[in-house]
Design an enzyme around this catalytic site. Structure first.
Site, PDB file in Angstrom:
ATOM      1  N   PHE A 135       1.190  -1.382  -0.257  1.00 46.96           N
ATOM      2  CA  PHE A 135       0.519   0.043  -0.098  1.00 46.96           C
ATOM      3  C   PHE A 135       0.481   1.428  -0.128  1.00 46.96           C
ATOM      4  O   PHE A 135       1.944   0.802   0.723  1.00 46.96           O
ATOM      5  CB  PHE A 135      -0.944  -0.073   1.246  1.00 46.96           C
ATOM      6  CG  PHE A 135      -2.034   1.239   0.961  1.00 46.96           C
ATOM      7  CD1 PHE A 135      -3.167   0.665   0.548  1.00 46.96           C
ATOM      8  CD2 PHE A 135      -2.109   1.895   2.100  1.00 46.96           C
ATOM      9  CE1 PHE A 135      -3.901   1.942   0.315  1.00 46.96           C
ATOM     10  CE2 PHE A 135      -3.192   2.761   2.410  1.00 46.96           C
ATOM     11  CZ  PHE A 135      -3.792   3.275   0.858  1.00 46.96           C
ATOM     12  N   ASP A 204       2.702  -5.807   7.869  1.00 53.39           N
ATOM     13  CA  ASP A 204       1.408  -4.583   7.977  1.00 53.39           C
ATOM     14  C   ASP A 204       0.656  -6.310   7.928  1.00 53.39           C
ATOM     15  O   ASP A 204       0.140  -7.033   7.186  1.00 53.39           O
ATOM     16  CB  ASP A 204       1.292  -3.997   6.767  1.00 53.39           C
ATOM     17  CG  ASP A 204      -0.073  -3.171   6.687  1.00 53.39           C
ATOM     18  OD1 ASP A 204      -0.884  -3.341   7.104  1.00 53.39           O
ATOM     19  OD2 ASP A 204       0.858  -2.336   6.466  1.00 53.39           O
ATOM     20  N   TYR A 229     -10.426  -0.428  11.877  1.00 54.69           N
ATOM     21  CA  TYR A 229     -11.551   0.050  10.907  1.00 54.69           C
ATOM     22  C   TYR A 229     -12.793  -0.966   9.978  1.00 54.69           C
ATOM     23  O   TYR A 229     -12.569  -1.137   8.959  1.00 54.69           O
ATOM     24  CB  TYR A 229     -11.410   1.120  10.419  1.00 54.69           C
ATOM     25  CG  TYR A 229     -10.077   1.985   9.548  1.00 54.69           C
ATOM     26  CD1 TYR A 229     -10.015   1.494   8.328  1.00 54.69           C
ATOM     27  CD2 TYR A 229      -9.087   2.384   9.812  1.00 54.69           C
ATOM     28  CE1 TYR A 229      -9.399   1.432   7.646  1.00 54.69           C
ATOM     29  CE2 TYR A 229      -7.910   2.389   9.408  1.00 54.69           C
ATOM     30  CZ  TYR A 229      -8.244   2.036   8.041  1.00 54.69           C
ATOM     31  OH  TYR A 229      -6.850   2.899   7.649  1.00 54.69           O
ATOM     32  N   LYS A 230     -11.441  -1.853   9.607  1.00 49.69           N
ATOM     33  CA  LYS A 230     -11.675  -2.787   8.248  1.00 49.69           C
ATOM     34  C   LYS A 230     -12.261  -4.462   8.811  1.00 49.69           C
ATOM     35  O   LYS A 230     -13.549  -3.834   9.401  1.00 49.69           O
ATOM     36  CB  LYS A 230     -10.631  -3.429   7.315  1.00 49.69           C
ATOM     37  CG  LYS A 230      -9.578  -2.520   7.087  1.00 49.69           C
ATOM     38  CD  LYS A 230      -8.569  -2.821   6.235  1.00 49.69           C
ATOM     39  CE  LYS A 230      -7.821  -2.110   5.261  1.00 49.69           C
ATOM     40  NZ  LYS A 230      -7.703  -0.496   5.170  1.00 49.69           N
ATOM     41  N   ARG A 392     -12.584  -4.902  -6.473  1.00 51.97           N
ATOM     42  CA  ARG A 392     -12.463  -5.410  -5.732  1.00 51.97           C
ATOM     43  C   ARG A 392     -13.892  -5.807  -4.649  1.00 51.97           C
ATOM     44  O   ARG A 392     -14.624  -5.184  -3.928  1.00 51.97           O
ATOM     45  CB  ARG A 392     -11.523  -4.973  -4.337  1.00 51.97           C
ATOM     46  CG  ARG A 392      -9.685  -4.560  -5.036  1.00 51.97           C
ATOM     47  CD  ARG A 392      -8.920  -3.690  -3.808  1.00 51.97           C
ATOM     48  NE  ARG A 392      -9.704  -2.981  -2.723  1.00 51.97           N
ATOM     49  CZ  ARG A 392      -8.929  -2.445  -1.931  1.00 51.97           C
ATOM     50  NH1 ARG A 392      -8.603  -3.198  -0.692  1.00 51.97           N
ATOM     51  NH2 ARG A 392      -9.630  -2.054  -0.266  1.00 51.97           N
TER      52      ARG A 392
END
Length: 418
Positions: A135, A204, A229-230, A392
């Protein structure tokens, strides 16, 4: 009703996690973007109201002690720990993923360089390897950490890391799951390779924690970071976490020493003395409202039958079924999965590349994939788009069902068929 719709009904009826769906605020939209922002657990607003009205509104400053605000980063860290395969006392919650990547990576390099100095004639550890497909923020942070520590930065594909490691490698920053493709990388093997080279591994976990087993302690991971938050459903911008393996904690030298990580935070001393344990990962005053919303969201994991193993089993079943439905509903040549078919290499999302056979390179002024996702959202199927051509779809097993999966593939088929 089609055969796939009947299959979805049967799978939902047999789903041991089906009841957990009722713990979330959902509507008739098929929500497959939990790999970007998890859905709201229904009890969280009431808990946050208590924090605001009673703890802040009535107790005010007393809540640092009486409501446990001061110890929240470690307390909530201990609740996340089993979800990433860690024992208590090694995870602290606070700051953003990017800030924690910086802390972990610089600390890893400092430990590696200290190892070299301690050995006298040891190699100069002046190189950082970073996942070439990472990312973007992780890459930016790695570049800054390299400048700060006097290291060279080498982007390397995860599969090529073992061959790229050398006696100058200090630290390696890797993603457990690729954010774009959903590919699951081999954490145990890559960590072992990094250690064999005398370097430190920083992982990560943003796209794996809460979706699949991680095994930080089992596999000897040095340092790890992740967002909440995922798949942990902590809310927009909820604080991230930092894992520091217990035996490394006395050596963890944070590049961001703040008063919250001081051994005597209220001593107000001009000299910094780090606290012991995972507390060393703290920096400044914690974000209490977001922290306690996250703590409430984690209650879902206390439900009977909810476990990382159960979530992983359903995740694989959901993604398998989605790929089957896509094959059935989507016309040949319109999309191609870039997510590995093998379970051992798949996270909890499916990424589909839109084919140029859909038409011109751009549709309605937008890239094909972007326009397709826009139309899907208009039709009640929410996923997301990554440039230049990837759709996605994230599958959060706690609230996504098999009927959602079937509907999403069916709507996708109609959308790309024109």
């Amino acid at each position: 009703m089609s055969e796939l719709q009947r299959t979805a009904e049967d799978l939902d009826a047999a789903d041991p996690l089906a009841a957990v769906r009722g713990r979330f605020v959902l509507d008739d939209v098929t929500y497959l973007d939990g790999n970007s922002l998890g859905a709201l657990p229904a009890h969280v607003p009431g808990r946050v109201e208590d924090v605001v009205r009673r703890q802040w509104g009535e107790l005010r400053i007393r809540s640092w002690e009486e409501s446990g605000w001061w110890t929240a980063p470690e307390r909530i860290g201990d609740r996340i720990a089993p979800l990433v395969g860690a024992a208590a006392g090694q995870v602290v919650v606070g700051d953003s993923t990017s800030v924690n990547v910086f802390k972990a990576l610089v600390a890893a390099v400092r430990m590696a360089q200290e190892d070299g100095r301690g050995g006298g004639a040891g190699p100069v550890r002046d190189e950082i390897l970073v996942d070439a497909t990472t990312f973007p923020s992780d890459g930016y942070i790695a570049e800054s950490a390299a400048r700060m520590t006097g290291c060279a930065l080498r982007p390397v594909a995860p599969a090529e890391v073992p061959g790229a490691l050398g006696e100058r490698t200090a630290a390696v920053l890797l993603n457990h799951v690729d954010y774009r493709t959903g590919r699951l990388h081999d954490l145990p093997a890559l960590t072992a390779a990094v250690h064999a080279a005398g370097a430190y591994a920083v992982w990560d976990l943003c796209h794996s924690a809460g979706a699949l087993p991680v095994g930080l302690d089992e596999h000897g991971v040095d340092l790890a970071v992740g967002c909440t938050y995922k798949y942990l459903n902590g809310g927009p911008g909820s604080p991230a976490y930092l894992y520091v393996r217990r035996d490394l904690q006395p050596r963890f030298d944070s590049p961001l020493p703040g008063w919250n990580s001081h051994a005597e935070p209220f001593g107000m001393r001009s000299e910094y003395a780090p606290a012991s344990g995972a507390v060393r990962g703290r920096v400044g005053t914690p974000d209490i409202l977001s922290l306690l919303a996250l703590e409430a969201a984690l209650d879902v994991w206390d439900e009977e039958g909810v476990s990382v193993a159960a979530v992983r089993a359903k995740s694989l079943a959901l993604t398998d079924f989605f790929l089957r439905c896509v094959e059935e509903y989507v016309p040949d040549g319109r999309v191609e999965s870039v997510t590995p078919a093998a379970h051992a290499e798949r996270g909890s999302q499916v990424a589909l590349r839109c084919s140029p056979t859909l038409g011109s390179a751009r549709v309605g002024g937008a890239p094909i994939a972007g326009e397709v996702m826009k139309r899907l959202i208009e039709r009640g199927v929410v996923g997301d788009y990554r440039a230049p051509d990837v759709l996605r779809f994230g599958f959060t097993p706690l609230y996504v069902g098999f009927a959602d999966v079937e509907r999403a593939a069916r709507v996708l088929g109609r959308t790309v068929a024109g």
